[in-house]
Design a protein around this motif. Sequence first.
Motif, PDB file in Angstrom:
ATOM      1  N   THR A  76       0.871  -1.169   0.000  1.00 39.96           N
ATOM      2  CA  THR A  76       0.000   0.000   0.000  1.00 39.96           C
ATOM      3  C   THR A  76       0.912   1.222   0.000  1.00 39.96           C
ATOM      4  O   THR A  76       1.695   1.403   0.932  1.00 39.96           O
ATOM      5  CB  THR A  76      -0.913   0.019   1.236  1.00 39.96           C
ATOM      6  N   ILE A  77       0.808   2.035  -1.051  1.00 38.83           N
ATOM      7  CA  ILE A  77       1.668   3.221  -1.178  1.00 38.83           C
ATOM      8  C   ILE A  77       0.778   4.453  -1.189  1.00 38.83           C
ATOM      9  O   ILE A  77      -0.144   4.553  -1.992  1.00 38.83           O
ATOM     10  CB  ILE A  77       2.502   3.163  -2.472  1.00 38.83           C
ATOM     11  N   THR A  78       1.063   5.382  -0.276  1.00 40.14           N
ATOM     12  CA  THR A  78       0.331   6.643  -0.229  1.00 40.14           C
ATOM     13  C   THR A  78       1.324   7.803  -0.203  1.00 40.14           C
ATOM     14  O   THR A  78       2.433   7.667   0.312  1.00 40.14           O
ATOM     15  CB  THR A  78      -0.581   6.740   1.008  1.00 40.14           C
ATOM     16  N   ALA A  79       0.900   8.921  -0.764  1.00 37.30           N
ATOM     17  CA  ALA A  79       1.705  10.146  -0.746  1.00 37.30           C
ATOM     18  C   ALA A  79       0.810  11.293  -0.315  1.00 37.30           C
ATOM     19  O   ALA A  79      -0.350  11.358  -0.719  1.00 37.30           O
ATOM     20  CB  ALA A  79       2.312  10.417  -2.114  1.00 37.30           C
ATOM     21  N   LYS A  80       1.359  12.172   0.512  1.00 31.63           N
ATOM     22  CA  LYS A  80       0.581  13.300   1.008  1.00 31.63           C
ATOM     23  C   LYS A  80       1.460  14.552   0.995  1.00 31.63           C
ATOM     24  O   LYS A  80       2.594  14.522   1.475  1.00 31.63           O
ATOM     25  CB  LYS A  80       0.094  13.015   2.418  1.00 31.63           C
ATOM     26  N   ARG A  81       0.919  15.608   0.431  1.00 35.96           N
ATOM     27  CA  ARG A  81       1.631  16.887   0.390  1.00 35.96           C
ATOM     28  C   ARG A  81       0.890  17.851   1.317  1.00 35.96           C
ATOM     29  O   ARG A  81      -0.264  18.200   1.078  1.00 35.96           O
ATOM     30  CB  ARG A  81       1.643  17.424  -1.035  1.00 35.96           C
ATOM     31  N   GLU A  82       1.571  18.274   2.386  1.00 34.04           N
ATOM     32  CA  GLU A  82       0.979  19.244   3.300  1.00 34.04           C
ATOM     33  C   GLU A  82       2.070  19.945   4.108  1.00 34.04           C
ATOM     34  O   GLU A  82       3.140  19.382   4.347  1.00 34.04           O
ATOM     35  CB  GLU A  82      -0.034  18.599   4.242  1.00 34.04           C
ATOM     36  N   TYR A  83       1.775  21.187   4.485  1.00 35.36           N
ATOM     37  CA  TYR A  83       2.689  22.014   5.274  1.00 35.36           C
ATOM     38  C   TYR A  83       4.066  22.144   4.631  1.00 35.36           C
ATOM     39  O   TYR A  83       5.080  22.176   5.315  1.00 35.36           O
ATOM     40  CB  TYR A  83       2.828  21.483   6.705  1.00 35.36           C
ATOM     41  N   ASN A  85       5.652  19.931   2.892  1.00 37.26           N
ATOM     42  CA  ASN A  85       6.386  18.662   2.901  1.00 37.26           C
ATOM     43  C   ASN A  85       5.683  17.633   2.030  1.00 37.26           C
ATOM     44  O   ASN A  85       4.472  17.680   1.842  1.00 37.26           O
ATOM     45  CB  ASN A  85       6.487  18.096   4.323  1.00 37.26           C
ATOM     46  N   MET A  86       6.449  16.686   1.536  1.00 37.80           N
ATOM     47  CA  MET A  86       5.921  15.528   0.813  1.00 37.80           C
ATOM     48  C   MET A  86       6.256  14.291   1.646  1.00 37.80           C
ATOM     49  O   MET A  86       7.422  14.054   1.968  1.00 37.80           O
ATOM     50  CB  MET A  86       6.555  15.403  -0.567  1.00 37.80           C
ATOM     51  N   THR A  87       5.233  13.536   2.004  1.00 36.64           N
ATOM     52  CA  THR A  87       5.423  12.319   2.794  1.00 36.64           C
ATOM     53  C   THR A  87       4.927  11.126   2.001  1.00 36.64           C
ATOM     54  O   THR A  87       3.801  11.133   1.500  1.00 36.64           O
ATOM     55  CB  THR A  87       4.653  12.395   4.131  1.00 36.64           C
ATOM     56  N   VAL A  88       5.772  10.116   1.885  1.00 37.69           N
ATOM     57  CA  VAL A  88       5.393   8.863   1.233  1.00 37.69           C
ATOM     58  C   VAL A  88       5.406   7.771   2.293  1.00 37.69           C
ATOM     59  O   VAL A  88       6.380   7.628   3.039  1.00 37.69           O
ATOM     60  CB  VAL A  88       6.344   8.506   0.076  1.00 37.69           C
ATOM     61  N   THR A  89       4.311   7.016   2.354  1.00 38.84           N
ATOM     62  CA  THR A  89       4.192   5.908   3.301  1.00 38.84           C
ATOM     63  C   THR A  89       3.952   4.629   2.514  1.00 38.84           C
ATOM     64  O   THR A  89       3.088   4.580   1.646  1.00 38.84           O
ATOM     65  CB  THR A  89       3.013   6.145   4.269  1.00 38.84           C
ATOM     66  N   ILE A  90       4.733   3.606   2.834  1.00 39.24           N
ATOM     67  CA  ILE A  90       4.574   2.297   2.190  1.00 39.24           C
ATOM     68  C   ILE A  90       4.353   1.266   3.282  1.00 39.24           C
ATOM     69  O   ILE A  90       5.123   1.190   4.242  1.00 39.24           O
ATOM     70  CB  ILE A  90       5.804   1.914   1.347  1.00 39.24           C
ATOM     71  N   ALA A 102       7.751   5.352   6.432  1.00 34.37           N
ATOM     72  CA  ALA A 102       7.272   6.664   5.990  1.00 34.37           C
ATOM     73  C   ALA A 102       8.475   7.600   5.956  1.00 34.37           C
ATOM     74  O   ALA A 102       9.252   7.680   6.901  1.00 34.37           O
ATOM     75  CB  ALA A 102       6.204   7.187   6.938  1.00 34.37           C
ATOM     76  N   LYS A 103       8.609   8.340   4.861  1.00 33.52           N
ATOM     77  CA  LYS A 103       9.704   9.296   4.692  1.00 33.52           C
ATOM     78  C   LYS A 103       9.126  10.639   4.267  1.00 33.52           C
ATOM     79  O   LYS A 103       8.178  10.693   3.499  1.00 33.52           O
ATOM     80  CB  LYS A 103      10.717   8.814   3.646  1.00 33.52           C
ATOM     81  N   THR A 104       9.727  11.711   4.743  1.00 32.38           N
ATOM     82  CA  THR A 104       9.258  13.063   4.465  1.00 32.38           C
ATOM     83  C   THR A 104      10.402  13.930   3.943  1.00 32.38           C
ATOM     84  O   THR A 104      11.502  13.873   4.489  1.00 32.38           O
ATOM     85  CB  THR A 104       8.678  13.702   5.742  1.00 32.38           C
ATOM     86  N   PHE A 105      10.113  14.706   2.905  1.00 32.63           N
ATOM     87  CA  PHE A 105      11.055  15.677   2.360  1.00 32.63           C
ATOM     88  C   PHE A 105      10.352  17.027   2.226  1.00 32.63           C
ATOM     89  O   PHE A 105       9.162  17.076   1.925  1.00 32.63           O
ATOM     90  CB  PHE A 105      11.569  15.243   0.964  1.00 32.63           C
ATOM     91  N   ARG A 106      11.100  18.092   2.415  1.00 34.48           N
ATOM     92  CA  ARG A 106      10.566  19.434   2.216  1.00 34.48           C
ATOM     93  C   ARG A 106      10.420  19.686   0.718  1.00 34.48           C
ATOM     94  O   ARG A 106      11.293  19.312  -0.070  1.00 34.48           O
ATOM     95  CB  ARG A 106      11.498  20.474   2.831  1.00 34.48           C
ATOM     96  N   LEU A 107       9.320  20.314   0.327  1.00 35.19           N
ATOM     97  CA  LEU A 107       9.080  20.614  -1.088  1.00 35.19           C
ATOM     98  C   LEU A 107      10.144  21.529  -1.628  1.00 35.19           C
ATOM     99  O   LEU A 107      10.530  22.509  -0.981  1.00 35.19           O
ATOM    100  CB  LEU A 107       7.706  21.245  -1.297  1.00 35.19           C
TER     101      LEU A 107
END
Length: 109
Positions: A76-83, A85-90, A102-107
Motif C-alpha cells: 500500500t503506497i500513499t503520498a501526502k503533500r501538506e505544510y 512537505n511531501m510524505t510517502v508511506t509504504i 514513511a519518509k518526508t522531504f521538504r518541497l
Amino acid sequence: MELCVSLAVLSIILLFIANAGLAFNEWNVISFAAREGARYGAITHSEANAISRSESLIKSNKGMSQNESLNRQKYTITAKREYGNMTVTIQWRGGGFSLRSAKTFRLGS
C-alpha cells in the motif's frame, strides 16, 4: 527421542531466523522506495509522481517488468503533500509480518 525434540526446536528457530531475514530485506526495500519517492515527489510537487517512483523502485528490486502490476494486497503506497512537505508511506504485509516505512522531504522550489 531427544534428537527428534531438539531437531524440531532447531528447525523452528531456523525458520524464524530465515523469515525475519526476509522481512528485514523487505523493510530495506520499502524504506529506500519511500525515501526516493518522497524526494522525487518533493522535487516535482506531485503525489502521483511520488507514488509512481516508489512503485517503480519496488518493481525493479523484485525483478518485475515496469508493465506488471504491483500486488495491492501486499503493498500500500500513499503520498501526502501538506505544510510544505511531501510524505510517502509504504506498508507491506506478508510472511507473518506487517511493515511500514514513511519518509518526508521538504518541497523544492
